[in-house]
Design a protein around this motif. Structure first.
Motif: not given
Length: 121
Positions: A49, A51, A57, A59, A70
């Protein structure tokens, strides 16, 4: 000098959860995209993932629905919450970040040393 230090790996049973964390430290001006990758034994490193600084984001298909990435920009940290873990999630998980410093104003990709996640069946 920039360092990425991961934590939170370990042994967990299938179906369990783990939370990985990574902190970026050093002479940092800013941190851009951050992400988690993994490398299983005998396989290539692959994206789990990512961000952006703004919170967008991305994935891997294998992670969708089970994993949440996060970040906290003020603390230069990124976390990976992994649920419903499977034995095939067993791998070394690496933190990655694009870091801007006074000597690299366009940013350089840095990697952590990795943290081992083992999921038993």
């Amino acid at each position: 000098q920039v360092q990425l230090v991961e934590s939170g790996g370990g042994l967990v049973q299938a179906g369990g959860s783990l939370r990985l964390s990574c902190v970026v430290s050093g002479s940092i001006l800013s941190v851009g995209d951050m992400g988690w990758y993994r490398q299983a034994s005998g396989k290539q490193r692959e994206l789990v993932a990512r961000v952006t600084r703004g919170g967008t984001t991305n994935y891997a298909d294998s992670a969708k629905g089970r994993v949440t990435i996060s970040r906290e920009n003020a603390k230069n940290t990124v976390s990976l919450q992994m649920n419903s873990l499977k034995p095939e999630d067993t791998a070394v998980y690496y933190c990655n970040a694009l870091v801007v410093t006074t000597s690299n104003i366009y940013g350089v990709n840095y990697w952590g040393k990795g943290t081992l996640v083992t999921v038993s069946s």
